[in-house]
Scaffold this active site. Structure first.
Site, mmCIF file in Angstrom:
data_model
loop_
_atom_site.group_PDB
_atom_site.id
_atom_site.type_symbol
_atom_site.label_atom_id
_atom_site.label_comp_id
_atom_site.label_asym_id
_atom_site.label_seq_id
_atom_site.Cartn_x
_atom_site.Cartn_y
_atom_site.Cartn_z
ATOM 1 N N GLU A 19 0.833 -1.217 0.000
ATOM 2 C CA GLU A 19 0.000 0.000 0.000
ATOM 3 C C GLU A 19 0.860 1.257 0.000
ATOM 4 O OE1 GLU A 19 -3.056 0.212 -0.553
ATOM 5 O OE2 GLU A 19 -3.948 -1.708 -0.009
ATOM 6 N N GLU A 66 -21.613 -0.701 -8.279
ATOM 7 C CA GLU A 66 -21.154 -2.098 -8.178
ATOM 8 C C GLU A 66 -20.927 -2.525 -6.732
ATOM 9 O OE1 GLU A 66 -17.479 -1.749 -10.359
ATOM 10 O OE2 GLU A 66 -16.524 -0.685 -8.704
ATOM 11 N N ASP A 102 -4.449 -9.529 -8.742
ATOM 12 C CA ASP A 102 -4.733 -8.562 -9.811
ATOM 13 C C ASP A 102 -3.543 -7.774 -10.389
ATOM 14 O OD1 ASP A 102 -4.607 -7.222 -7.368
ATOM 15 O OD2 ASP A 102 -6.582 -6.305 -7.490
ATOM 16 N N GLU A 162 -11.831 0.838 -10.606
ATOM 17 C CA GLU A 162 -11.474 -0.057 -11.727
ATOM 18 C C GLU A 162 -12.457 -0.027 -12.894
ATOM 19 O OE1 GLU A 162 -11.226 -0.773 -8.549
ATOM 20 O OE2 GLU A 162 -9.111 -1.263 -8.214
HETATM 21 C C1 DMJ Z 1 -5.913 0.761 -5.369
HETATM 22 O O1 DMJ Z 1 -5.128 0.990 -4.257
HETATM 23 C C2 DMJ Z 1 -5.149 0.083 -6.484
HETATM 24 O O2 DMJ Z 1 -5.833 0.240 -7.682
HETATM 25 C C3 DMJ Z 1 -4.914 -1.379 -6.227
HETATM 26 O O3 DMJ Z 1 -4.287 -2.020 -7.297
HETATM 27 C C4 DMJ Z 1 -6.223 -2.071 -5.943
HETATM 28 N N1 DMJ Z 1 -6.975 -1.406 -4.917
HETATM 29 C C5 DMJ Z 1 -7.150 0.020 -4.955
HETATM 30 C C6 DMJ Z 1 -8.359 0.509 -5.712
HETATM 31 O O4 DMJ Z 1 -9.453 -0.278 -5.711
#
Ligand code: DMJ
Length: 456
Positions: free
Chosen positions: A117, A339, A244, A360
């Site tokens: 993070e 969503e 992801d 996203e």
């Molecule tokens: C963000 O911190 C980044 O896009 C990460 O890859 C996934 N989670 C959050 C947004 O949803």
């Protein structure tokens, strides 16, 4: 009978209106109005942060109180928001964020942090701030932060632990996952290019390639891996949380650094993902969960995070697959009018009902619009932005939703709302020249990094 007929008539008119609207003209004035709307949203959220959470990490928009991630604030919201303010032309807000960051931010603090993070939000934010603004103090902060996080990589495999203490270098939690291991490569790699010190690039590359080399025979990765032994702890494979952005960074690091190892790895995985994960339904192409070794379906879960893959596919050149997945994304959004975090796409039932202002779906909409120029993506973007404003805005900012079926709000405004959600929302409607995708690559938190020219 009469009742039945009127229902049929209503359904016909409704779907015709939607069909018309998908291709209806979206004038330059409407685009400009959307840009104004997104800018106003950014100003509104920032005003709330300034009034009720100045100097903290985030604003809690319902209690109107500051939120700290650790003992000492590391200014998550200002750092994440800074390059969005620059991009949106909000110069006053950008200056306020910059002054706060450069006068207050220090990493010599008694904080244990989550490496992933802090890398994507802070290290990424500071690197892009340096590239946008040129002030060397941003780079000095970035390098200090990266140096403090490097001990996390001290494991037998070179894969990092999940948490690190910024002053003592004490690391914790060696059961990590592909996303948190791989999604450090753009930031650490870029730091090497900017400082001339190769250790950041090499350390992050060793970690991400270790994951790749532990892929299954069918070229998929699992959900959890032990950083000391290299043993998979959870073997379920999908494109959602914990995996992801590992895939995202393989492609983006190829673009950013021109290192062919990343392209090879992405291509291998992407072929397997398309073969085993895509589930073609009448509502669009969803992505299922499977076992990484057998490819057998384990769950039909899909959610807000998975939505990024449509954009990545389109960005990586497979527009048709991206288009089909975006149909599923938009179905998920409009089914509930915002969503959910997760739902079962086979039964249409909600699994996790919250929405935390995630980007996203808008991100994929942006890439699809850039790649196709189809008007339907402008309409999709408008619907999503309008829904967010209608359901999440309050008097001091934007709140997450506890439940998308009741629209009950939750007391959180994540910093990625500024970094990503508002940025992608704006970019859908802004002139194409605002961001040249042949010159920059967004990190997973939507911080733009300039593409390195020395391809190898
Ligand atoms: C963000 O911190 C980044 O896009 C990460 O890859 C996934 N989670 C959050 C947004 O949803």
């Amino acid at each position: 009978m009469k009742f039945l007929l009127s229902i049929v008539l209503f359904v016909c008119i409704a779907s015709e209106t939607f069909a018309q609207r998908k291709d209806a003209k979206f004038s330059e004035e409407m685009k400009a109005e959307m840009c104004v709307k997104v800018k106003a949203a950014a100003q509104h959220g920032w005003q709330g942060y300034k009034e009720y959470a100045w100097g903290a990490d985030d604003l809690k928009p319902l209690s109107k109180t500051p939120k700290l991630w650790s003992k000492t604030s590391m200014l998550m919201t200002p750092v994440d928001a800074y390059d969005t303010f620059i991009l949106l032309g909000l110069t006053k807000e950008a200056k306020e964020a910059k002054d706060l960051i450069l006068s207050k931010l220090s990493f010599d603090v008694d904080n244990e942090v989550q490496v992933f993070e802090i890398t994507i939000r802070l290290l990424g934010g500071l690197i892009s701030a340096y590239e946008q603004d040129g002030d060397k103090k941003f780079l000095t902060l970035a390098q200090d932060l990266a140096d403090r996080m490097l001990p996390a990589f001290n494991s037998k495999t070179g894969m990092p632990y999940r948490y690190i203490h910024l002053q003592t270098g004490k690391k914790r939690d060696g059961i990590n996952n592909p996303a948190e291991i791989g999604t450090l490569m753009m930031e650490f790699g870029k730091l090497s290019k900017l400082t001339g010190n190769k250790k950041y690039y090499n350390t992050a590359k060793k970690a991400i390639m270790y994951v790749y080399n532990k892929r299954s025979k069918i070229n998929l990765v699992g959900e959890q891996i032990d950083v000391e032994t290299g043993r998979w702890v959870k073997t379920e494979s999908h494109i959602g949380a914990y995996i992801d952005s590992y895939y995202e960074y393989l492609y983006k690091c190829w673009l950013l650094f021109g290192d062919k190892d990343f392209k090879k790895a992405f291509d291998k995985h992407n072929t397997a993902i398309k073969k085993y994960l895509i589930d073609k339904t009448p509502n669009g192409w969803f992505m299922r969960y499977v076992d990484m070794n057998t490819g057998k379906e384990t769950q039909t879960v899909y959610g807000a995070l998975d939505a990024f893959y449509a954009g990545l596919c389109a960005f990586a050149g497979d527009v048709e697959t991206g288009r089909q997945i975006q149909e599923a994304n938009y179905y998920m959004w409009t089914k509930f009018n915002i969503e959910p975090e997760e739902f079962n796409y086979k039964t249409d039932s909600v699994i996790s009902a919250y929405y935390i202002l995630r980007p996203e779906n808008l991100e994929s909409c942006f890439y699809l619009y850039r790649k196709t120029n189809e008007l339907k993506y402008l309409w999709q973007g408008k619907v999503m932005v309008d829904d967010i404003v209608n359901h999440c805005k309050n008097d001091v900012g934007f709140a997450s939703l506890k439940n998308i079926t009741t629209f009950e709000k939750a007391n959180a405004m994540e910093s990625f709302f500024f970094a990503e959600t508002l940025k992608y929302a704006y970019l859908i409607f802004a002139p194409e020249t605002t961001i040249d995708l042949s010159k920059i690559v967004f990190n997973t938190e939507a911080h733009p990094f300039k593409i390195e020219r020395n391809k190898k």
